[in-house]
Design a protein around this motif. Structure first.
Motif, PDB file in Angstrom:
ATOM      1  N   ALA A 242     -11.415   0.807  10.163  1.00 51.32           N
ATOM      2  CA  ALA A 242     -10.729   1.978   9.594  1.00 51.32           C
ATOM      3  C   ALA A 242     -10.371   1.770   8.127  1.00 51.32           C
ATOM      4  O   ALA A 242      -9.927   0.692   7.729  1.00 51.32           O
ATOM      5  N   LEU A 243     -10.565   2.816   7.337  1.00 50.86           N
ATOM      6  CA  LEU A 243     -10.120   2.838   5.940  1.00 50.86           C
ATOM      7  C   LEU A 243      -9.228   4.067   5.766  1.00 50.86           C
ATOM      8  O   LEU A 243      -9.486   5.116   6.372  1.00 50.86           O
ATOM      9  N   ALA A 244      -8.222   3.944   4.912  1.00 51.62           N
ATOM     10  CA  ALA A 244      -7.331   5.084   4.679  1.00 51.62           C
ATOM     11  C   ALA A 244      -8.098   6.204   3.974  1.00 51.62           C
ATOM     12  O   ALA A 244      -8.800   5.970   2.994  1.00 51.62           O
ATOM     13  N   GLU A 254      -0.718   9.490   7.804  1.00 49.61           N
ATOM     14  CA  GLU A 254      -1.974   8.938   7.271  1.00 49.61           C
ATOM     15  C   GLU A 254      -3.153   9.312   8.152  1.00 49.61           C
ATOM     16  O   GLU A 254      -3.010   9.479   9.357  1.00 49.61           O
ATOM     17  N   ARG A 255      -4.308   9.435   7.511  1.00 50.95           N
ATOM     18  CA  ARG A 255      -5.523   9.692   8.274  1.00 50.95           C
ATOM     19  C   ARG A 255      -6.513   8.577   7.939  1.00 50.95           C
ATOM     20  O   ARG A 255      -6.490   8.058   6.817  1.00 50.95           O
ATOM     21  N   PHE A 256      -7.325   8.211   8.890  1.00 47.49           N
ATOM     22  CA  PHE A 256      -8.277   7.120   8.660  1.00 47.49           C
ATOM     23  C   PHE A 256      -9.706   7.604   8.886  1.00 47.49           C
ATOM     24  O   PHE A 256      -9.941   8.502   9.686  1.00 47.49           O
ATOM     25  N   ALA A 268     -16.649   9.950  -3.428  1.00 49.43           N
ATOM     26  CA  ALA A 268     -15.599   9.278  -4.204  1.00 49.43           C
ATOM     27  C   ALA A 268     -14.213   9.787  -3.822  1.00 49.43           C
ATOM     28  O   ALA A 268     -13.246   9.027  -3.771  1.00 49.43           O
ATOM     29  N   GLY A 269     -14.131  11.080  -3.504  1.00 48.57           N
ATOM     30  CA  GLY A 269     -12.819  11.692  -3.278  1.00 48.57           C
ATOM     31  C   GLY A 269     -12.316  11.569  -1.852  1.00 48.57           C
ATOM     32  O   GLY A 269     -11.215  12.033  -1.544  1.00 48.57           O
ATOM     33  N   ILE A 276      -6.707   0.859   0.075  1.00 48.69           N
ATOM     34  CA  ILE A 276      -7.650  -0.142   0.576  1.00 48.69           C
ATOM     35  C   ILE A 276      -7.795  -1.319  -0.398  1.00 48.69           C
ATOM     36  O   ILE A 276      -8.050  -2.431   0.013  1.00 48.69           O
ATOM     37  N   LEU A 277      -7.559  -1.075  -1.683  1.00 48.84           N
ATOM     38  CA  LEU A 277      -7.576  -2.204  -2.628  1.00 48.84           C
ATOM     39  C   LEU A 277      -6.406  -3.134  -2.342  1.00 48.84           C
ATOM     40  O   LEU A 277      -6.535  -4.354  -2.377  1.00 48.84           O
ATOM     41  N   ALA A 278      -5.251  -2.567  -2.013  1.00 54.78           N
ATOM     42  CA  ALA A 278      -4.072  -3.384  -1.697  1.00 54.78           C
ATOM     43  C   ALA A 278      -4.321  -4.184  -0.427  1.00 54.78           C
ATOM     44  O   ALA A 278      -3.954  -5.353  -0.325  1.00 54.78           O
TER      45      ALA A 278
END
Ligand SMILES: Cc1cc2nc3c(=O)[nH]c(=O)nc-3n(C[C@H](O)[C@H](O)[C@H](O)COP(=O)(O)OP(=O)(O)OC[C@H]3O[C@@H](n4cnc5c(N)ncnc54)[C@H](O)[C@@H]3O)c2cc1C
Ligand code: FES
Length: 289
Positions: A242-244, A254-256, A268-269, A276-278
């Motif tokens: 899963a990615l945010a 939140e949705r994944f 990109a959007g 996800i970088l954090a």
């Protein structure tokens, strides 16, 4: 689309350079169904070590021969075992998985392909199909921006020399091509004003993908980005990939998205990049290896 489980026979396995290997497999059912940007879950060997299948994109698809090519980098136990498999071994594959890239309907559209490191893999088949679809005359500029940390991590130039494609190279240490990030080179080339793509296709490390996405959003340019995530099942069952997502279900919620089923290709959007970088700087514990 139905997922195929197939035994793939190794046709060839060779070291290309450094830790990068090329594996060619005979697996006609998956090869005939595969599209660029999709992937397979590959069982590196029978037994429980490693327990899980590993995901790999198609770097080339030879549908008529019923063969697939995978370009992989040795980063851990699974890829190390894969690199040492004896000729004529067979491997269990599940695929083709994921959504794949969408090829442009306009066969004369100028396009940019941005690759970082082993991220070149899925772009090779995509470029081959785009170039093939444009015929001998070709039309519309196609530019590949291909970067790595150092020259020793770049595929040899002849491997990405394709008629109709202009290739630009960058290395972080300046040992080949432009010195600096490939995304910076891309921005510099576009700033010169001679080339402006209608669409970007990109694959590489997350930080690079973030820069591509930021640029695409700021410049209102469509981008298809191939993203990675740790995967246990590859078929939407474990929810481990899963990615945010950028758009929440409701305010405060939140949705994944799931890389294996909703991706691996995302616009990109559609991704909440900062989140996800954090997560990447503090990687999740991965209990299934
Ligand atoms: C859709 C998809 C397509 C891929 N295509 C390719 C490809 O064409 N060529 C290629 O070389 N690799 C590709 N990968 C990455 C590849 O799956 C991993 O490198 C591989 O699973 C590592 O297995 P291992 O047992 O060698 O490493 P492990 O021992 O499992 O891990 C070694 C290190 O790599 C990290 N890692 C493992 N898997 C991933 C991942 N998916 N994303 C980020 N970090 C990871 C781990 O956190 C660890 O730090 C792809 C991944 C995905 C999700
Ligand atoms: S890897 Fe299991 S849901 Fe995506």
């Amino acid at each position: 689309m139905e997922k195929i489980i197939e035994e793939g026979r190794i046709v060839s396995l060779e070291r290309v350079l450094g830790q990068i290997y090329r594996l060619r497999l005979h697996c006609p059912k998956i090869a005939r169904a595969a599209r660029p940007g999709q992937f397979v879950m590959l069982r590196v060997r029978e037994g429980t070590d490693p327990l899980l299948r590993r995901p790999f994109s198609f770097s080339r698809i030879y549908a008529l021969k019923g063969e697939l090519e995978i370009l992989f980098r040795v980063v851990g136990r699974g890829t190390l075992l894969l690199s040492r498999l004896p000729a004529d071994s067979t491997l269990s594959l599940v695929g083709p998985l994921g959504n794949g890239f969408t090829l442009p309907a306009d066969k004369s559209a100028p396009l940019a392909f941005i690759a970082g490191g082993i991220g070149i893999a899925p772009l090779l088949e995509l470029i081959a199909q785009v170039v093939g679809g444009r015929g001998q005359k070709g039309s519309g500029e196609l530019h590949l921006f291909y970067g790595a940390r150092s020259a020793v991590e770049l595929l040899p130039e002849e491997e990405v020399t394709i008629a109709g494609l202009r290739s630009h190279f960058a290395t972080d240490d300046g040992s080949f091509g432009y010195q600096g990030r490939i995304t910076r080179m891309f921005e510099d080339v576009l700033a010169e004003g001679a080339f402006r793509p209608l669409q970007i296709y990109s694959c590489g490390p997350l930080a690079m993908q973030y820069n591509v996405a930021k640029w695409a959003l700021a410049n209102d340019m469509p981008a298809q980005l191939s993203l990675e995530s740790l995967m246990a099942c590859g078929i939407g069952a474990c929810l481990g990939c899963a990615l945010a997502a950028a758009t929440p279900k409701e305010a405060g919620e939140e949705r994944f998205v799931h890389v294996c089923e909703d991706g691996p290709i995302f616009s990109a959007g559609s991704i909440k990049w900062e989140k996800i970088l954090a997560q990447q700087t503090a990687p999740p514990t991965w209990p299934f290896n």
